[in-house]
Design a protein around this motif. Structure first.
Motif, mmCIF file in Angstrom:
data_model
loop_
_atom_site.group_PDB
_atom_site.id
_atom_site.type_symbol
_atom_site.label_atom_id
_atom_site.label_comp_id
_atom_site.label_asym_id
_atom_site.label_seq_id
_atom_site.Cartn_x
_atom_site.Cartn_y
_atom_site.Cartn_z
ATOM 1 N N SER A 117 0.828 -1.209 0.000
ATOM 2 C CA SER A 117 0.000 0.000 0.000
ATOM 3 C C SER A 117 0.859 1.254 0.000
ATOM 4 O O SER A 117 2.082 1.212 0.126
ATOM 5 N N ASN A 118 0.196 2.403 -0.113
ATOM 6 C CA ASN A 118 0.822 3.727 -0.104
ATOM 7 C C ASN A 118 1.896 3.873 -1.180
ATOM 8 O O ASN A 118 3.027 4.265 -0.911
ATOM 9 N N GLN A 119 1.503 3.585 -2.394
ATOM 10 C CA GLN A 119 2.414 3.773 -3.527
ATOM 11 C C GLN A 119 2.742 5.249 -3.733
ATOM 12 O O GLN A 119 3.750 5.586 -4.369
ATOM 13 N N SER A 120 1.917 6.135 -3.199
ATOM 14 C CA SER A 120 2.196 7.569 -3.300
ATOM 15 C C SER A 120 3.305 8.008 -2.348
ATOM 16 O O SER A 120 3.824 9.120 -2.472
ATOM 17 N N ARG A 121 3.620 7.158 -1.368
ATOM 18 C CA ARG A 121 4.635 7.433 -0.344
ATOM 19 C C ARG A 121 4.254 8.636 0.519
ATOM 20 O O ARG A 121 5.102 9.314 1.091
ATOM 21 N N ASP A 122 2.958 8.888 0.629
ATOM 22 C CA ASP A 122 2.450 9.993 1.437
ATOM 23 C C ASP A 122 2.349 9.559 2.907
ATOM 24 O O ASP A 122 1.852 8.467 3.205
ATOM 25 N N LYS A 123 2.795 10.416 3.817
ATOM 26 C CA LYS A 123 2.755 10.091 5.239
ATOM 27 C C LYS A 123 1.764 10.949 6.001
ATOM 28 O O LYS A 123 1.629 10.809 7.225
ATOM 29 N N SER A 124 1.055 11.820 5.341
ATOM 30 C CA SER A 124 0.185 12.762 6.028
ATOM 31 C C SER A 124 -1.057 12.080 6.593
ATOM 32 O O SER A 124 -1.476 11.016 6.136
ATOM 33 N N GLN A 125 -1.655 12.733 7.574
ATOM 34 C CA GLN A 125 -2.883 12.211 8.168
ATOM 35 C C GLN A 125 -4.038 12.236 7.176
ATOM 36 O O GLN A 125 -4.950 11.417 7.254
ATOM 37 N N LYS A 126 -4.031 13.141 6.225
ATOM 38 C CA LYS A 126 -5.093 13.213 5.225
ATOM 39 C C LYS A 126 -4.909 12.182 4.125
ATOM 40 O O LYS A 126 -5.834 11.917 3.351
ATOM 41 N N GLY A 127 -3.721 11.637 4.021
ATOM 42 C CA GLY A 127 -3.465 10.610 3.022
ATOM 43 C C GLY A 127 -3.719 9.234 3.602
ATOM 44 O O GLY A 127 -4.845 8.883 3.972
ATOM 45 N N SER A 128 -2.675 8.440 3.736
ATOM 46 C CA SER A 128 -2.813 7.107 4.311
ATOM 47 C C SER A 128 -2.203 7.003 5.692
ATOM 48 O O SER A 128 -2.342 5.982 6.353
ATOM 49 N N TYR A 129 -1.539 8.071 6.113
ATOM 50 C CA TYR A 129 -0.792 8.047 7.372
ATOM 51 C C TYR A 129 0.221 6.905 7.353
ATOM 52 O O TYR A 129 0.565 6.335 8.381
ATOM 53 N N ALA A 130 0.662 6.551 6.148
ATOM 54 C CA ALA A 130 1.616 5.464 5.919
ATOM 55 C C ALA A 130 1.137 4.169 6.563
ATOM 56 O O ALA A 130 1.921 3.402 7.126
ATOM 57 N N SER A 131 -0.195 3.893 6.443
ATOM 58 C CA SER A 131 -0.802 2.714 7.066
ATOM 59 C C SER A 131 -1.576 1.910 6.034
ATOM 60 O O SER A 131 -2.272 2.473 5.187
ATOM 61 N N SER A 132 -1.481 0.600 6.134
ATOM 62 C CA SER A 132 -2.242 -0.262 5.238
ATOM 63 C C SER A 132 -3.726 -0.266 5.568
ATOM 64 O O SER A 132 -4.577 -0.286 4.690
ATOM 65 N N PHE A 133 -4.050 -0.266 6.883
ATOM 66 C CA PHE A 133 -5.421 -0.166 7.375
ATOM 67 C C PHE A 133 -5.488 1.130 8.184
ATOM 68 O O PHE A 133 -4.672 1.351 9.074
ATOM 69 N N TYR A 134 -6.489 1.982 7.893
ATOM 70 C CA TYR A 134 -6.477 3.321 8.484
ATOM 71 C C TYR A 134 -7.886 3.717 8.909
ATOM 72 O O TYR A 134 -8.820 3.719 8.100
ATOM 73 N N ILE A 135 -8.040 4.062 10.203
ATOM 74 C CA ILE A 135 -9.306 4.551 10.750
ATOM 75 C C ILE A 135 -9.075 5.963 11.267
ATOM 76 O O ILE A 135 -8.199 6.177 12.115
ATOM 77 N N PHE A 136 -9.861 6.931 10.769
ATOM 78 C CA PHE A 136 -9.645 8.314 11.190
ATOM 79 C C PHE A 136 -10.910 9.138 10.988
ATOM 80 O O PHE A 136 -11.888 8.686 10.386
ATOM 81 N N GLU A 137 -10.885 10.354 11.500
ATOM 82 C CA GLU A 137 -11.973 11.301 11.309
ATOM 83 C C GLU A 137 -11.598 12.285 10.213
ATOM 84 O O GLU A 137 -10.553 12.934 10.275
ATOM 85 N N SER A 138 -12.466 12.391 9.201
ATOM 86 C CA SER A 138 -12.218 13.322 8.108
ATOM 87 C C SER A 138 -12.656 14.728 8.496
ATOM 88 O O SER A 138 -13.681 14.917 9.165
ATOM 89 N N ASP A 139 -11.870 15.712 8.066
ATOM 90 C CA ASP A 139 -12.232 17.105 8.335
ATOM 91 C C ASP A 139 -13.562 17.477 7.685
ATOM 92 O O ASP A 139 -14.266 18.377 8.164
ATOM 93 N N ARG A 140 -13.920 16.794 6.610
ATOM 94 C CA ARG A 140 -15.145 17.129 5.895
ATOM 95 C C ARG A 140 -16.393 16.679 6.647
ATOM 96 O O ARG A 140 -17.464 17.248 6.461
ATOM 97 N N GLN A 141 -16.267 15.630 7.441
ATOM 98 C CA GLN A 141 -17.418 15.065 8.131
ATOM 99 C C GLN A 141 -17.043 14.777 9.587
ATOM 100 O O GLN A 141 -16.711 13.660 9.956
#
Length: 517
Positions: free
Chosen positions: A421-445
């Motif tokens: 996963s994370n082929q974009s190599r993005d580490k941000s919380q809005k991206g994948s947080y460099a995690s294969s499985f990711y649970i978070f709260e979106s700023d939009r909702q």
């Protein structure tokens, strides 16, 4: 020589002549019988070959009417748009089908055919439709209307393709397509929200059996700028079977299953099998409101054009829609600009009926996100289960939950795996947080809480240098949301730079809401 001797000699000669004539007659009769018997054998042979060919031809067409044994939003035009956040072989499954009642229903549809296809079979050619690239909508629609209670056979076109505007398929209809058929929509279908047109419209109808035999149904995608010009629109209908169809290049979805302006407020007993949705503008498949839906051994790929751009998107329009007994199994979603499999159930609340969705043995390759559940509200009820699903080379996370309330629909993951996963190599919380499985709260909702998720025997694997995964699974609290109702059992990881499980929670009290075993 006396007269008496002469007389006797004459009598002998006459007797000899009669004997010769008798022998000749017998020989002629024998020849005549031989010729007659030979002719009878030839005629019998021709008769046998002719009718055995007809029977075998009928059997071939009849066979195509049977289900193959081998194992491709809001968004209602009234709402306008789907969510704007921001795919080939298929593995088979020999395990018992949890949705066997749906499969039995599909078999019943296929088996309700006449034993011989003769007077009950119509040919599209009989209506003057030849497929020469000219607009033949009128003749095609006449053939469909005449096929009620019968079988309509669509032979290979004489030219490049059949060209038509929107076609409506009536109830109690069976369509059998030659495997080389191409049906193309004209470039001028209506696109406005109130009166949009599609290629095949199945609306307020029931008992429809389409055996496409890998026929191609397509549009000129570049001619459309909206999102509602679908290939197949199944709308407020029941007992519909579509098998081996290729629904490509639409100005909307390959397959739409919902209830927009229909008499019935859901679709029921719908089966789509062995089909492909490729290069559609909005979605490979959109599911808005359905009960007893089976999508099996299908491929959804290369969706791009207008959001959400997912392979498959289950997204009801309003709280009163239905998502009951839905099974997605043995399917592949590949190289879609959006999610491979998306569950955007943001309109369901405490007034809605409970959700029951099973996703089994499905694979997501090279999508934005493999499997995404987003924006579940407080009070929404039911369960979405993911069994033996795999996400490969996702741009961000393989499996993602964004703003899914812990007091909402439950998510269960069993034996699921995210690979590279994370082929974009993005580490941000809005991206994948460099995690294969990711649970978070979106700023939009924003939510008060996130969670109500169970992970059993799941796995994160890193095998190539393009994958930048630091954590197998992450739970991130931010804003006002707290995480709770999350259970992680026997989670495995391989190739990570940090911990298999990362809990970014605000306090030790919150951490108690997450069980890691």
């Amino acid at each position: 020589m006396t007269m008496t001797e002469i007389g006797m000699l004459f009598v002998r000669r006459v007797d000899m002549n009669n004997t010769v004539l008798s022998k000749n007659n017998i020989e002629m009769k024998r020849i005549g019988w031989i010729v007659a018997i030979g002719l009878l054998l030839v005629i019998s042979g021709i008769y046998y070959l002719r009718f055995s060919n007809i029977d075998s031809s009928n059997e071939r067409i009849e066979d195509s009417l049977s289900i193959m044994d081998s194992k491709e939003i809001s968004g209602s035009p009234s709402d306008g748009k789907l969510l704007k956040d921001s795919s080939i072989g298929v593995e088979t499954d020999s395990s018992p089908n949890k949705n066997s009642e749906i499969e039995k229903s599909a078999i019943t549809i296929a088996d309700n055919k006449s034993s011989k296809l003769n007077s009950d079979t119509l040919n599209l050619r009989d209506f003057g439709v030849v497929g020469n690239g000219n607009n033949e909508t009128i003749g095609f629609q006449k053939a469909l209307n005449a096929s009620v209670g019968k079988v309509l056979f669509i032979p290979k076109q004489q030219g490049k393709y059949y060209l038509t505007r929107q076609l409506r398929i009536p109830s109690n209809t069976k369509l059998v397509f030659d495997s080389n058929v191409i049906v193309q929509a004209t470039d001028d279908l209506k696109q406005d929200h109130a009166n949009f047109e599609v290629l095949f419209r199945i609306e307020n109808a029931n008992n429809i059996n389409i055996q496409a035999n890998n026929a191609l149904f397509r549009m000129n995608k570049s001619a459309y700028s909206g999102e509602h010009n679908h290939i197949f629109m199944i709308n407020g209908s029941s007992k519909v079977l579509i098998n081996k169809a290729r629904a490509n290049n639409s100005g909307g979805d390959g397959f739409y299953i919902g209830a927009y302006k229909s008499n019935k407020k859901l679709c029921e007993d719908i089966t789509i099998t062995n089909s492909v949705a490729d290069n559609n503008r909005r979605q490979g498949v959109s599911v808005i409101s359905a009960k007893n839906l089976l999508i099996d051994h299908c491929v959804f790929k290369n969706t791009s054009g207008t959001s959400p751009q997912s392979g498959l998107d289950i997204e009801p329009n309003k709280y009163s829609d239905i998502l009951e007994n839905i099974v997605i199994k043995n399917c592949k979603s590949q190289e879609n600009a959006g999610r491979g499999f998306m569950f955007a159930i943001s309109s369901f609340d405490s007034r809605s009926k409970a959700v029951s969705i099973n996703v089994e043995n499905c694979q997501a390759y090279d999508n934005y996100v493999g499997f995404a559940s987003v924006y579940f509200l407080d009070g929404s009820r039911g369960t979405i289960s993911f069994d033996n699903c795999k996400a490969y080379r996702s741009k961000y996370s393989g499996f993602l939950e964004a703003s899914c309330s812990s007091d909402g629909i439950k998510k269960i993951y069993r034996n699921c795996e995210a690979i590279n996963s994370n082929q974009s190599r993005d580490k941000s919380q809005k991206g994948s947080y460099a995690s294969s499985f990711y649970i978070f709260e979106s700023d939009r909702q924003p939510r008060r809480s996130i969670g109500n998720s169970v992970f059993e025997n799941c796995k994160s694997t890193v095998q190539d240098k393009n994958s930048n995964i630091l954590r197998g699974i992450s739970v991130l609290e931010k804003g006002n949301a707290i995480a709770k109702g999350i259970t992680i059992n026997n989670f495995q990881s391989k190739g990570h730079k940090e911990l298999p499980v990362k809990l970014d929670v605000k306090s030790s009290i919150t951490a108690k809401n997450i069980q890691v075993r």
